[in-house]
Scaffold this motif. Structure first.
Motif, PDB file in Angstrom:
ATOM      1  N   THR A 181       0.830  -1.199   0.000  1.00 63.50           N
ATOM      2  CA  THR A 181       0.000   0.000   0.000  1.00 63.50           C
ATOM      3  C   THR A 181       0.866   1.252   0.000  1.00 63.50           C
ATOM      4  N   GLU A 182       1.912   1.253   0.803  1.00 69.33           N
ATOM      5  CA  GLU A 182       2.822   2.400   0.834  1.00 69.33           C
ATOM      6  C   GLU A 182       3.489   2.613  -0.524  1.00 69.33           C
ATOM      7  N   ARG A 183       3.923   1.521  -1.157  1.00 68.19           N
ATOM      8  CA  ARG A 183       4.565   1.634  -2.468  1.00 68.19           C
ATOM      9  C   ARG A 183       3.560   2.080  -3.524  1.00 68.19           C
ATOM     10  N   PHE A 184       2.335   1.586  -3.412  1.00 70.37           N
ATOM     11  CA  PHE A 184       1.264   1.970  -4.343  1.00 70.37           C
ATOM     12  C   PHE A 184       0.995   3.475  -4.251  1.00 70.37           C
ATOM     13  N   LEU A 185       0.851   3.988  -3.023  1.00 70.28           N
ATOM     14  CA  LEU A 185       0.581   5.413  -2.846  1.00 70.28           C
ATOM     15  C   LEU A 185       1.754   6.272  -3.296  1.00 70.28           C
ATOM     16  N   ALA A 186       2.977   5.787  -3.039  1.00 70.46           N
ATOM     17  CA  ALA A 186       4.153   6.540  -3.463  1.00 70.46           C
ATOM     18  C   ALA A 186       4.239   6.626  -4.983  1.00 70.46           C
ATOM     19  N   ALA A 187       3.972   5.523  -5.661  1.00 79.25           N
ATOM     20  CA  ALA A 187       4.010   5.516  -7.123  1.00 79.25           C
ATOM     21  C   ALA A 187       2.910   6.398  -7.693  1.00 79.25           C
ATOM     22  N   ALA A 188       1.713   6.329  -7.098  1.00 81.34           N
ATOM     23  CA  ALA A 188       0.603   7.151  -7.576  1.00 81.34           C
ATOM     24  C   ALA A 188       0.884   8.630  -7.328  1.00 81.34           C
ATOM     25  N   GLY A 191       3.381  10.011  -9.714  1.00 82.47           N
ATOM     26  CA  GLY A 191       3.037   9.956 -11.138  1.00 82.47           C
ATOM     27  C   GLY A 191       3.849   8.946 -11.914  1.00 82.47           C
ATOM     28  N   ASP A 192       4.300   7.882 -11.245  1.00 80.96           N
ATOM     29  CA  ASP A 192       5.185   6.896 -11.874  1.00 80.96           C
ATOM     30  C   ASP A 192       4.388   5.675 -12.330  1.00 80.96           C
ATOM     31  N   LEU A 193       3.969   5.688 -13.585  1.00 78.18           N
ATOM     32  CA  LEU A 193       3.156   4.595 -14.121  1.00 78.18           C
ATOM     33  C   LEU A 193       3.932   3.286 -14.146  1.00 78.18           C
ATOM     34  N   GLU A 194       5.216   3.338 -14.475  1.00 75.76           N
ATOM     35  CA  GLU A 194       6.011   2.118 -14.566  1.00 75.76           C
ATOM     36  C   GLU A 194       6.080   1.404 -13.214  1.00 75.76           C
ATOM     37  N   LYS A 195       6.355   2.147 -12.148  1.00 71.20           N
ATOM     38  CA  LYS A 195       6.420   1.533 -10.824  1.00 71.20           C
ATOM     39  C   LYS A 195       5.051   1.022 -10.390  1.00 71.20           C
ATOM     40  N   LEU A 196       4.019   1.757 -10.762  1.00 71.56           N
ATOM     41  CA  LEU A 196       2.669   1.339 -10.413  1.00 71.56           C
ATOM     42  C   LEU A 196       2.322   0.020 -11.081  1.00 71.56           C
ATOM     43  N   LEU A 197       2.658  -0.096 -12.352  1.00 66.10           N
ATOM     44  CA  LEU A 197       2.354  -1.327 -13.088  1.00 66.10           C
ATOM     45  C   LEU A 197       3.129  -2.511 -12.549  1.00 66.10           C
ATOM     46  N   GLU A 198       4.321  -2.274 -11.999  1.00 69.74           N
ATOM     47  CA  GLU A 198       5.100  -3.361 -11.407  1.00 69.74           C
ATOM     48  C   GLU A 198       4.395  -3.968 -10.200  1.00 69.74           C
ATOM     49  N   GLY A 228      -3.945   1.336 -13.581  1.00 70.66           N
ATOM     50  CA  GLY A 228      -2.814   2.223 -13.357  1.00 70.66           C
ATOM     51  C   GLY A 228      -3.046   3.613 -13.923  1.00 70.66           C
ATOM     52  N   ARG A 229      -3.527   3.688 -15.143  1.00 70.93           N
ATOM     53  CA  ARG A 229      -3.767   4.989 -15.766  1.00 70.93           C
ATOM     54  C   ARG A 229      -4.899   5.745 -15.078  1.00 70.93           C
ATOM     55  N   PHE A 230      -5.904   5.031 -14.648  1.00 65.34           N
ATOM     56  CA  PHE A 230      -6.998   5.694 -13.928  1.00 65.34           C
ATOM     57  C   PHE A 230      -6.496   6.272 -12.607  1.00 65.34           C
ATOM     58  N   VAL A 231      -5.716   5.488 -11.870  1.00 67.22           N
ATOM     59  CA  VAL A 231      -5.200   5.953 -10.577  1.00 67.22           C
ATOM     60  C   VAL A 231      -4.345   7.200 -10.757  1.00 67.22           C
ATOM     61  N   LEU A 232      -3.472   7.190 -11.758  1.00 65.35           N
ATOM     62  CA  LEU A 232      -2.635   8.364 -11.982  1.00 65.35           C
ATOM     63  C   LEU A 232      -3.460   9.577 -12.397  1.00 65.35           C
ATOM     64  N   LEU A 270      -5.979  -2.349  -0.312  1.00 57.73           N
ATOM     65  CA  LEU A 270      -5.518  -3.270  -1.346  1.00 57.73           C
ATOM     66  C   LEU A 270      -5.682  -4.710  -0.887  1.00 57.73           C
ATOM     67  N   GLU A 271      -5.991  -5.577  -1.841  1.00 56.19           N
ATOM     68  CA  GLU A 271      -5.950  -7.016  -1.605  1.00 56.19           C
ATOM     69  C   GLU A 271      -4.757  -7.564  -2.367  1.00 56.19           C
ATOM     70  N   VAL A 272      -4.020  -8.447  -1.735  1.00 56.66           N
ATOM     71  CA  VAL A 272      -2.727  -8.880  -2.249  1.00 56.66           C
ATOM     72  C   VAL A 272      -2.671 -10.398  -2.330  1.00 56.66           C
ATOM     73  N   ALA A 273      -2.029 -10.899  -3.362  1.00 54.98           N
ATOM     74  CA  ALA A 273      -1.736 -12.328  -3.492  1.00 54.98           C
ATOM     75  C   ALA A 273      -0.530 -12.483  -4.400  1.00 54.98           C
ATOM     76  N   ASP A 274       0.343 -13.427  -4.056  1.00 57.34           N
ATOM     77  CA  ASP A 274       1.534 -13.701  -4.863  1.00 57.34           C
ATOM     78  C   ASP A 274       2.401 -12.454  -5.053  1.00 57.34           C
ATOM     79  N   GLY A 275       2.427 -11.590  -4.035  1.00 56.54           N
ATOM     80  CA  GLY A 275       3.290 -10.422  -4.083  1.00 56.54           C
ATOM     81  C   GLY A 275       2.828  -9.302  -4.977  1.00 56.54           C
ATOM     82  N   ARG A 276       1.599  -9.386  -5.499  1.00 57.18           N
ATOM     83  CA  ARG A 276       1.081  -8.341  -6.384  1.00 57.18           C
ATOM     84  C   ARG A 276      -0.285  -7.887  -5.894  1.00 57.18           C
ATOM     85  N   VAL A 277      -0.652  -6.680  -6.290  1.00 63.11           N
ATOM     86  CA  VAL A 277      -1.965  -6.137  -5.929  1.00 63.11           C
ATOM     87  C   VAL A 277      -3.022  -6.769  -6.839  1.00 63.11           C
TER      88      VAL A 277
END
Length: 296
Positions: A181-188, A191-198, A228-232, A270-277
């Motif tokens: 969640t922290e990484r998600f908010l930081a990427a959003a 404005g970092d779409l690449e990190k968000l998509l990761e 990702g694009r919607f969030v940004l 966020l709901e998480v599984a296998d290390g991804r959102v």
């Protein structure tokens, strides 16, 4: 029983009653109304033959919640856009994060499960909550609902299968969810779409609840690129300045309360599984943020 004793007996069991009512209704205000009505019946009723206050109060609360749920469904109100439960503050105290007890409690109040439970009948939902979340024996549930035990067992089987077939499987590790969640908010926020998509699973879903009262996606979004694009886009448009975030435990897991100018604007979980959102839940309906604003 003195007035103080009557009050103390009720307050001792209030958290359980609130938990039952909220799981039944998915709405904090409605749950509080039901618990208040249970208090009025407890304080003003004949308690001479009540041997187990907790059992009596859970029975009263459950029946009131069933009646309230039937009224809500009978009104057939149309909700604008996707619906999510009202955020519910949860605290499991000193229970270790990896215990079976916390896993059951967290699961029974999670947004994903509560959404699935919306499609149960009022009686199915009552049986599911009492059995799966609170572990009541079938005989006790039958007495609470004034139904035969075989009928209650059938309701429980049907409700359990319905929920099991429809609820997604997510990790429940709160530390992992908080980190993502922290990484998600930081990427959003950056404005970092690449990190968000990761961070996003390819088939991630975003569910945004506004009730038509503020801007939000009016349908469920799917795929990492669309989410990702919607969030940004939302971040750039709505949260350009004076944005802060506070982490809370809501619905059994970590969530971020976003504040704009100090006023609650959104809850993101966020709901998480296998290390991804796997799922992004965004609650923006102002009516559903009032309890969080009051807590502040």
């Amino acid at each position: 029983m003195s007035t103080d004793t009557v009050t103390d007996a009720f307050e001792e069991h209030r958290p359980v009653l609130q938990g039952v009512a909220y799981r039944m209704l998915g709405r904090v205000a409605d749950a509080e109304d039901v618990v208040q009505e249970a208090w009025l019946r407890w304080a003003g009723g004949d308690r001479s033959d009540v041997r187990e206050p907790r059992a009596y109060l859970v029975r009263v609360t459950t029946r009131l919640a069933v009646d309230r749920l039937r009224q809500i469904k009978a009104r057939g109100e149309t909700y604008v856009g996707p619906w999510l439960p009202e955020p519910y503050a949860t605290d499991f105290g000193d229970t270790a994060p990896d215990t079976a007890e916390q896993a059951v409690l967290a699961d029974s109040v999670s947004l994903a499960v509560l959404v699935v439970m919306e499609s149960l009948s009022p009686l199915e939902r009552a049986v599911f909550v009492l059995r799966e979340a609170f572990g009541y024996p079938y005989a006790d549930i039958a007495a609470m609902l004034d139904r035969g035990e075989p009928a209650v067992r059938q309701l429980a089987t049907r409700a359990r299968k319905h929920v099991e077939d429809r609820r997604p499987r997510y990790d429940v590790d709160p530390a992992r969810r908080r980190e993502l969640t922290e990484r998600f908010l930081a990427a959003a926020g950056g404005g970092d779409l690449e990190k968000l998509l990761e961070l996003l699973a390819p088939d991630v879903r975003l569910v945004s609840d506004s009730g038509g009262k503020v801007s939000a996606a009016l349908r469920v979004l799917e795929t990492a690129d669309k989410v990702g694009r919607f969030v940004l886009g939302v971040t750039r448009k709505s949260f350009q300045e004076d944005l802060s975030a506070r982490f809370l435990e809501l619905n059994g897991g970590p969530a971020a309360l976003l504040l704009v100018g100090g006023t609650p604007d959104s809850v993101v979980q966020l709901e998480v599984a296998d290390g991804r959102v796997q799922a992004v839940y965004v609650i923006r309906n102002p009516d559903k943020l009032r309890s969080l604003a009051a807590d502040r």
